[in-house]
Every structure is written in structure tokens, then in C-alpha cells.
Design a protein around this motif. Structure first.
Motif, PDB file in Angstrom:
ATOM      1  N   ALA A   1       0.945  -1.263  -0.110  1.00  0.00           N
ATOM      2  CA  ALA A   1       0.069   0.077  -0.085  1.00  0.00           C
ATOM      3  C   ALA A   1       0.778   1.172  -0.001  1.00  0.00           C
ATOM      4  O   ALA A   1       1.953   1.309   0.722  1.00  0.00           O
ATOM      5  CB  ALA A   1      -0.968  -0.057   1.178  1.00  0.00           C
ATOM      6  N   ASP A   2       0.380   2.344  -0.719  1.00  0.00           N
ATOM      7  CA  ASP A   2       1.039   3.383  -0.814  1.00  0.00           C
ATOM      8  C   ASP A   2       1.861   4.007   0.752  1.00  0.00           C
ATOM      9  O   ASP A   2       2.811   4.501   0.821  1.00  0.00           O
ATOM     10  CB  ASP A   2       0.326   4.540  -1.509  1.00  0.00           C
ATOM     11  CG  ASP A   2       0.350   4.346  -2.918  1.00  0.00           C
ATOM     12  OD1 ASP A   2      -0.582   4.959  -3.688  1.00  0.00           O
ATOM     13  OD2 ASP A   2       1.163   3.392  -3.470  1.00  0.00           O
ATOM     14  N   SER A   3       0.792   3.823   1.597  1.00  0.00           N
ATOM     15  CA  SER A   3       1.112   4.242   2.889  1.00  0.00           C
ATOM     16  C   SER A   3       1.927   3.516   3.610  1.00  0.00           C
ATOM     17  O   SER A   3       2.800   4.179   4.678  1.00  0.00           O
ATOM     18  CB  SER A   3      -0.315   4.370   3.834  1.00  0.00           C
ATOM     19  OG  SER A   3      -0.972   3.039   3.837  1.00  0.00           O
TER      20      SER A   3
ATOM     21  N   ARG B   1       8.712   1.793   4.057  1.00  0.00           N
ATOM     22  CA  ARG B   1       8.655   1.728   5.605  1.00  0.00           C
ATOM     23  C   ARG B   1       8.462   0.188   6.065  1.00  0.00           C
ATOM     24  O   ARG B   1       9.190  -0.241   6.900  1.00  0.00           O
ATOM     25  CB  ARG B   1       7.749   2.546   6.381  1.00  0.00           C
ATOM     26  CG  ARG B   1       7.870   4.079   6.376  1.00  0.00           C
ATOM     27  CD  ARG B   1       7.088   4.723   7.112  1.00  0.00           C
ATOM     28  NE  ARG B   1       5.503   4.409   6.842  1.00  0.00           N
ATOM     29  CZ  ARG B   1       4.646   3.706   7.705  1.00  0.00           C
ATOM     30  NH1 ARG B   1       5.120   3.829   8.990  1.00  0.00           N
ATOM     31  NH2 ARG B   1       3.497   3.679   7.475  1.00  0.00           N
ATOM     32  N   PHE B   2       7.740  -0.613   5.163  1.00  0.00           N
ATOM     33  CA  PHE B   2       7.385  -1.844   5.576  1.00  0.00           C
ATOM     34  C   PHE B   2       8.183  -2.763   4.436  1.00  0.00           C
ATOM     35  O   PHE B   2       8.202  -2.359   3.342  1.00  0.00           O
ATOM     36  CB  PHE B   2       6.027  -2.165   5.641  1.00  0.00           C
ATOM     37  CG  PHE B   2       5.139  -1.834   6.541  1.00  0.00           C
ATOM     38  CD1 PHE B   2       5.640  -0.835   7.599  1.00  0.00           C
ATOM     39  CD2 PHE B   2       3.930  -1.746   6.945  1.00  0.00           C
ATOM     40  CE1 PHE B   2       4.953   0.158   8.605  1.00  0.00           C
ATOM     41  CE2 PHE B   2       2.960  -1.324   7.920  1.00  0.00           C
ATOM     42  CZ  PHE B   2       3.792  -0.477   8.724  1.00  0.00           C
ATOM     43  N   GLY B   3       8.608  -3.956   4.966  1.00  0.00           N
ATOM     44  CA  GLY B   3       8.947  -5.142   4.023  1.00  0.00           C
ATOM     45  C   GLY B   3       8.299  -6.357   4.342  1.00  0.00           C
ATOM     46  O   GLY B   3       8.303  -6.715   5.394  1.00  0.00           O
TER      47      GLY B   3
ATOM     48  N   LEU C   1       6.303  -9.478   8.269  1.00  0.00           N
ATOM     49  CA  LEU C   1       6.313  -8.329   7.914  1.00  0.00           C
ATOM     50  C   LEU C   1       7.154  -7.099   8.872  1.00  0.00           C
ATOM     51  O   LEU C   1       6.783  -6.992   9.919  1.00  0.00           O
ATOM     52  CB  LEU C   1       4.774  -7.742   8.071  1.00  0.00           C
ATOM     53  CG  LEU C   1       4.288  -6.051   7.510  1.00  0.00           C
ATOM     54  CD1 LEU C   1       4.638  -6.223   5.977  1.00  0.00           C
ATOM     55  CD2 LEU C   1       2.968  -5.982   8.040  1.00  0.00           C
ATOM     56  N   GLN C   2       8.135  -6.680   8.284  1.00  0.00           N
ATOM     57  CA  GLN C   2       9.171  -5.845   8.966  1.00  0.00           C
ATOM     58  C   GLN C   2       8.607  -4.457   9.095  1.00  0.00           C
ATOM     59  O   GLN C   2       8.454  -3.993   7.751  1.00  0.00           O
ATOM     60  CB  GLN C   2      10.444  -5.949   8.539  1.00  0.00           C
ATOM     61  CG  GLN C   2      11.491  -5.115   9.056  1.00  0.00           C
ATOM     62  CD  GLN C   2      11.708  -5.371  10.603  1.00  0.00           C
ATOM     63  OE1 GLN C   2      11.961  -6.459  10.767  1.00  0.00           O
ATOM     64  NE2 GLN C   2      11.710  -4.512  11.359  1.00  0.00           N
ATOM     65  N   MET C   3       8.297  -3.960   9.962  1.00  0.00           N
ATOM     66  CA  MET C   3       7.723  -2.607  10.131  1.00  0.00           C
ATOM     67  C   MET C   3       8.532  -1.373  10.662  1.00  0.00           C
ATOM     68  O   MET C   3       8.832  -1.745  11.829  1.00  0.00           O
ATOM     69  CB  MET C   3       6.353  -2.501  10.778  1.00  0.00           C
ATOM     70  CG  MET C   3       5.377  -3.650  10.482  1.00  0.00           C
ATOM     71  SD  MET C   3       3.941  -3.534  11.046  1.00  0.00           S
ATOM     72  CE  MET C   3       4.169  -3.932  12.791  1.00  0.00           C
ATOM     73  N   ASN C   4       9.051  -0.633   9.834  1.00  0.00           N
ATOM     74  CA  ASN C   4       9.999   0.517  10.354  1.00  0.00           C
ATOM     75  C   ASN C   4       9.433   1.747  10.413  1.00  0.00           C
ATOM     76  O   ASN C   4       8.264   2.145   9.372  1.00  0.00           O
ATOM     77  CB  ASN C   4      11.190   0.455   9.426  1.00  0.00           C
ATOM     78  CG  ASN C   4      12.069  -0.882   9.508  1.00  0.00           C
ATOM     79  OD1 ASN C   4      12.243  -1.653  10.498  1.00  0.00           O
ATOM     80  ND2 ASN C   4      12.790  -1.412   8.446  1.00  0.00           N
TER      81      ASN C   4
END
Length: 122
Positions: A62-64, A68-70, A82-85
Motif C-alpha cells: 500500500a502507498d501508505s 517503511r514496511f518490508g 512483515l518488517q515494519m520500520n
């Protein structure tokens, strides 16, 4: 049919990181694409990220959350991550992983996990 269990959620400050895991059981796991969704209170469930069956054919975000996420998957462990930075308070939601057949629209899902709560404080 594949069964999914999410883990790794929690409380984190803005700017922090979390890694969610989606563990799958079932011999047909590798035949499914895996997608992450999230649902904030009072909001509709929205697509976050997706990954192909092998992982090598591509990912989608998603664009949002782009940049930031991988999303990644380890088929030997039947697990998707789901890596969330650089998390933001607007990322606060229950996060769900889902299994889907290849080529289906993002909203067409075969199996859902139970969800894991992610809360990002200011």
C-alpha cells in the motif's frame, strides 16, 4: 486449507520497529500468496502488503507503507514476515495475514489469521 497464526504485535513508540510473523500450517502453504491487512477501530480492513508464492516474483505494498514496511517469506519455515520500520501512530491497528490464490484480487482471500494488535504511541 491453510491455517495462519500471527505474532509479534505490541506497543512501540513512533519511529520504532516491529516484525510480525505469520506461521502457516498445512501442506498446501506454498501454493498461496500471502497478504497482510490491517484494521483500525472504526475503519474498514485495508490491504498492507503481499508476496508471491516463492517470494521471488514480487511484492506489493500500500502507498501508505511503501519505503517503511518490508514483506518476506521463508517457505522452509512456512512463515511470512512483515518488517515494519519508522512506525507512525496511524499504523495502529489489528494486523491480519491472509492466504489467497495467485491472480486473485487483493480482497479475495481463502484463509485469515486471528490478528495481532499493533499500537504506536506518540
Amino acid at each position: 486449507q491453510v491455517q495462519l497464526v500471527e505474532s509479534g504485535g505490541g506497543l512501540v513508540q513512533a519511529g520504532g520497529s516491529l516484525r510480525l510473523s505469520c506461521a502457516a500450517s498445512g501442506r498446501t502453504y506454498s501454493t498461496y500468496v500471502i497478504r497482510w491487512f490491517r484494521q483500525a477501530p472504526g475503519m474498514e480492513r485495508e490491504f498492507v502488503a503481499g508476496i508471491s508464492r516463492s517470494g521471488s516474483r514480487g511484492t506489493d505494498y500500500a502507498d501508505s507503507v511503501k519505503g517503511r514496511f518490508g514483506i518476506s517469506r521463508d517457505n522452509a519455515k512456512n512463515t511470512v514476515y512483515l518488517q515494519m520500520n519508522n512506525l507512525k501512530p496511524t499504523d495502529t491497528a489489528v494486523y491480519y495475514c491472509a492466504a489467497a490464490l495467485p491472480g486473485t484480487a487483493w480482497s479475495v482471500v481463502t484463509s485469515w489469521g486471528q490478528g495481532t494488535q499493533v499500537t504506536v504511541s506518540e
